[in-house]
Each structure stands twice: as structure tokens, then as C-alpha cells.
Design a protein around this motif. Structure first.
Motif, PDB file in Angstrom:
ATOM      1  N   MET A   1       9.314  -6.048 -20.672  1.00  0.00           N
ATOM      2  CA  MET A   1       9.573  -6.955 -19.170  1.00  0.00           C
ATOM      3  C   MET A   1      11.439  -7.097 -18.884  1.00  0.00           C
TER       4      MET A   1
ATOM      5  N   ASP B   1       2.603  -6.488 -18.107  1.00  0.00           N
ATOM      6  CA  ASP B   1       4.164  -5.936 -16.885  1.00  0.00           C
ATOM      7  C   ASP B   1       3.303  -4.544 -16.729  1.00  0.00           C
TER       8      ASP B   1
ATOM      9  N   SER C   1       4.258  -5.047 -12.721  1.00  0.00           N
ATOM     10  CA  SER C   1       5.187  -4.370 -12.803  1.00  0.00           C
ATOM     11  C   SER C   1       5.281  -4.047 -11.581  1.00  0.00           C
TER      12      SER C   1
END
Lengths: 137, 357
Positions: free
Chosen positions: B45, B76, B80
Motif C-alpha cells: 500500500m 489495496d 487503490s
């Protein structure tokens, strides 16, 4: 009768030397066990082990990171990261690391180095020498 | 007769003292092996994530920690904004009004974000993706200049706080869909997703029977259990000097301990331009870095998700508004470090102030 007088009467000189040595060993364990010097530095790229270098021997290794080359330098029983192109140069600014568990990292490059050895108290940061389990930031 | 008896007594006392010393040395060493603390670190991350466990068998620890890291990587990939294949990135890349199917997990986290947004009266906003792009705080290279006034004026004229993200709930068996309705809005769960990933890592560790652990993702933490006779001890970094602490937090020394702590400050991502500090915690109302007289806010809560979201919200709200809100939030505790170096902490915040920064 105080403790030291009792101790003197109850022991021979040889015993007292042995006790002093044991006490020194205990103090050494308590005082320095939390940050023992490591023996190896391991190098990881994108969380995969890449290489390891012995701290006993001065050396340097050029590693291809995501943003360019990163040098891992070992000198005098310590190791450090030298980045050529990293936005914040945090890995380089970490400086030398030498105790078991200590880490230097260049996050954008994906390169992490960690000192290996007997870890009485593994640390990811020099602040952790306070014996803390983590640092909130 | 008197001499040998005294000598025997002396020898006996000497032997007892020596024995005690040797026992102490053996016991100290033995304890270290039985109750071993292990820390494993990964880059995830965009930060350094470490998982520390205590008193766990080596194989159990290896499997549990690997599962926890894998779970964080999964979160993530899901949340993300920077991974082009992630649902969040695809929602942002799609033309305005184009629905995108999303998992119940993403919907659940978006709902958490909206809850904090509502309670904080918009101080927390999951729709700031476009604004963050303009500032450049999420790029590989940190910015050196603020956006132009014209760029900010355009964004402010277009952005509508609290609007711009639409959730179409799927009925039973159907997927939910999300779409954006405003070109100035971008879905960004960065203010809450790291906390959620920490919570999921803890969940995975528990699945593997690990009940004494500390997960630390770039300084955001959650700890469960303890270290046998010792509690988890966490320092809070000085907002201006990396090598110093402002506070130390000891968590209850109990098997049922479960504490999350997340800190937001103006010192992690920032640049100085014309002698002015521009940091990454943006105020949705002005579009500029929040200026509320605070250097940092540390929040303790029952989950890292909550602590993550509220640390950002409190930083933007400022101390006065946050303290008004605090009694309405169950299990949320806070430590404010003000710009003048003084501090305030709520009554049940676990931590000892170490001195003025």
C-alpha cells in the motif's frame, strides 16, 4: 549485618569473581540485548528476497529499483541504502543501520534492506530503541 | 568444632547466592525463547507494513502473517486509486454517469466513509480524488507548487460537497453499481482504506489462532492481546522531529485488548512554498490544506477503519468542533497536538504526554 559484609564472609575470593562475572553478563543481556548487532543484511525487492551480504565484510551492491539504481553499501559492520532517484530520499536519510531488525527502505523503488541476527527486540525504526513495539505517525 | 561449622554455613550461603544468580541468568534467557516476539515487514500500500506477534508457534505465525499480508494486498488491489485495474480506478476512469459493478465489500466501506462524512458535516469526503490529483500529493514525486488559482477556482465552482458519487444498490442476488455524476468528483478511499486493510489483517490473524499481535501500516496501528506479562507499547512521533516522541501509549495488559490508533498530521506529505507549508490533508470546503491550528491528531477507536476516517475528519474540523462531536462517538478517543506545541487529550485516550514539542 549488611548485605556486602555477609557476602564477603560467606564467599571465597574465587566465588566473588564468578558472581561479578555473572552479574556483568546479566547486565549485558539486559542493557544491550534489545539491540544486538546483526550479522547479515538482507535485500528485498518488491517483497521478494534478492540477496544478502555479510556485515563482516565491506562491500557494495547495485540493485535495480523501480525508479532506478539503488546501492546497498556495507562498511564497518553497518549497512546503508543510497538512492539515486527517489522523491524523498528517505532510505538514504535513514543512514547506517547495524542492529538486528533495523530497516532502511525506499518505498517508491520497492527496495528494503534489513539487518538480520538474534533479535531480542526487532525494530523498524531508530526511534524504537526506546523498546517500543511500534511508532504512530 | 566451631570453625568447620562456620565454614560450612559460609559455603552454603555462597552456594545459594551463586545458584540464585545462575537461575536468574537461565530464567531470563529461557523466557526470551519461550515467549518470542516476531516481526515481519513488507512493502504494501505504498508504505512499510509490519506485523508483530507474540507467543505464537513458528509455523502458525508464518502462515497467519502471510495470510494477513495477502489480505492487505487484496484490499489495496480493490481500493487503490493508483492500480489501473482496481474497481476504484475504473470508476474514476469511466465517463461521468457510467455505472460500474462493485463488490459488497467496496459498498460497505463506502457506506462507512459516508457515515463519517455525514457526522463530520463534510469534513471527511470520499469524493476528493480529482482534488488530490490537482495537488499532486498521490504521485511518485512530491509536489513543489500548489495548483494555480485558476485550476482551484474551476474545481471549487464544479465540485459539490457530499454529492457526485451515486450508489445503485443491487436487489437480492444482483450486484450494486457506482457511478460519478460530477467531473470534479473522484472516488478516493485513501482516508479510510488503510485502516480497513489493518482491520482485515487482524481478522486473518485471528482466523489462524493468533491472538497477540500488532499490525503497523506506516504508523497506523491496531493491536490485540498483549505480550504475556507486558502490554503493547506504542510511541507517538513528534510532528516536527522524527527522532522524538510526544507521547507514549501503553495498551491494557489483557488478553482481550483490542485498540486501533491512527494519526493524521501536516508532516507526512507536504511541501514548503513561499515559506508556507502545504500538506496533504485537504479541506473539502476550501480545496486547500486544512488550517485549523493543529500539527497532528491521533485517534484511538475500536477499529482502524474508524480511527483512520476520524483522524482525517478531526484534523479538518479542528479541535473545537471535534470536541463538540466527540461525546456522540462511541469508543473514539483523541489526542490533539496544537501548533503552539500544547496538547489536549480526551479522558480515556490511552497515552502519557511526554512533554511540549
Amino acid at each position: 549485618m549488611n548485605f556486602f559484609r555477609l557476602l564477603r564472609k560467606a564467599t571465597q575470593p574465587g566465588d566473588r569473581w564468578l558472581m561479578a562475572l555473572s552479574a556483568l553478563l546479566l547486565i549485558g543481556y539486559a542493557g544491550f540485548g534489545a539491540g544486538q548487532r546483526g550479522t547479515l543484511v538482507t535485500i528485498h525487492r518488491d517483497n521478494q528476497p534478492l540477496n544478502r551480504l555479510a556485515l563482516a565484510e565491506d562491500s557494495s551492491l547495485l540493485v535495480a529499483g523501480r525508479l532506478g539504481s539503488v546501492t546497498v553499501e556495507v562498511k564497518g559492520g553497518r549497512a546503508r541504502l543510497l538512492e539515486y532517484d527517489s522523491p524523498r530520499m528517505i532510505g538514504t536519510r535513514t543512514g547506517w543501520i547495524e542492529k538486528a531488525g533495523e530497516i532502511a527502505v525506499c518505498v517508491p523503488c520497492g527496495i528494503l534492506i534489513q539487518i538480520q541476527g538474534e533479535e531480542a527486540n526487532p525494530t523498524s525504526s531508530k526511534l524504537n530503541s526506546h523498546g517500543l513495539d511500534g511508532i504512530a505517525r | 568444632m566451631r570453625g568447620p561449622s562456620r565454614q560450612k554455613r559460609r559455603n552454603l550461603v555462597g552456594s545459594i547466592l551463586l545458584g540464585a544468580l545462575l537461575y536468574a541468568a537461565f530464567f531470563t534467557g529461557g523466557q526470551g525463547l519461550q515467549n518470542k516476539k516476531r516481526t515481519t515487514t513488507r512493502l504494501l500500500m505504498g508504505t512499510l507494513v509490519s506485523i508483530t506477534t507474540w507467543g505464537v508457534e513458528e509455523e502458525q505465525e508464518r502462515q497467519g502473517v502471510a495470510a494477513a499480508f495477502a489480505e492487505m494486498a487484496r484490499i489495496d488491489a480493490l481500493m487503490s486509486r493508483h492500480q489501473p485495474q482496481s474497481p476504484v480506478a475504473q470508476i474514476n476512469a469511466a465517463p461521468v454517469g457510467s455505472p460500474f459493478s462493485v463488490s459488497p465489500e467496496l459498498v460497505g466501506l463506502l457506506r462507512e466513509a459516508w457515515k463519517i462524512q455525514t457526522l463530520s458535516q463534510g469534513a471527511f469526503d470520499p469524493g476528493l480524488g480529482q482534488l488530490i490529483e490537482r495537488w499532486g500529493f498521490s504521485g511518485d514525486k512530491p509536489p513543489t507548487l500548489p495548483p494555480t488559482k485558476a485550476a482551484m477556482a474551476t474545481w471549487l465552482a464544479t465540485f459539490q460537497p457530499g454529492e457526485g458519487i451515486v450508489l445503485e444498490e443491487g436487489s437480492a442476488g444482483e450486484e450494486s453499481r457506482i457511478y460519478l455524476t460530477n467531473p470534479a468528483t473522484g472516488l478516493d478511499l485513501g482516508g479510510i482504506a488503510k485502516g480497513y486493510a489493518i482491520d482485515r489483517a487482524i481478522f486473518k490473524l485471528k482466523e489462524f489462532g493468533i491472538t497477540n499481535a500488532l499490525v503497523n501500516a506506516g504508523g497506523d496501528l491496531r493491536g490485540i492481546g498483549h505480550k504475556g506479562e507486558a502490554p503493547w507499547r506504542v510511541g507517538i512521533q513528534h510532528p516536527r522531529e522524527k527522532a522524538r516522541l510526544v507521547a507514549e501509549s501503553q495498551w491494557p495488559n489483557r488478553p482481550d485488548t483490542d485498540v486501533a490508533m491512527v494519526t493524521s498530521g501536516d508532516y507526512e506529505r507536504f511541501f514548503i512554498h513561499d515559506n508556507k507549508r502545504y500538506h496533504h490533508i485537504l479541506d473539502p470546503k476550501s480545496g486547500y490544506p486544512a488550517q485549523t491550528g493543529l500539527l497532528s491528531v491521533s485517534v484511538q477507536a475500536n477499529s482502524a477503519t474508524e480511527a483512520d476516517g476520524w483522524s482525517t475528519a478531526f484534523f479538518v474540523l479542528g479541535e473545537k468542533q471535534s470536541r463538540k462531536l466527540l461525546p456522540k462517538l462511541t469508543g473514539v478517543e483523541v489526542l490533539f497536538v496544537r501548533q503552539d506545541g500544547s496538547h489536549w487529550k480526551s479522558v480515556n485516550f490511552l497515552g502519557k504526554w511526554l512533554g511540549k514539542p
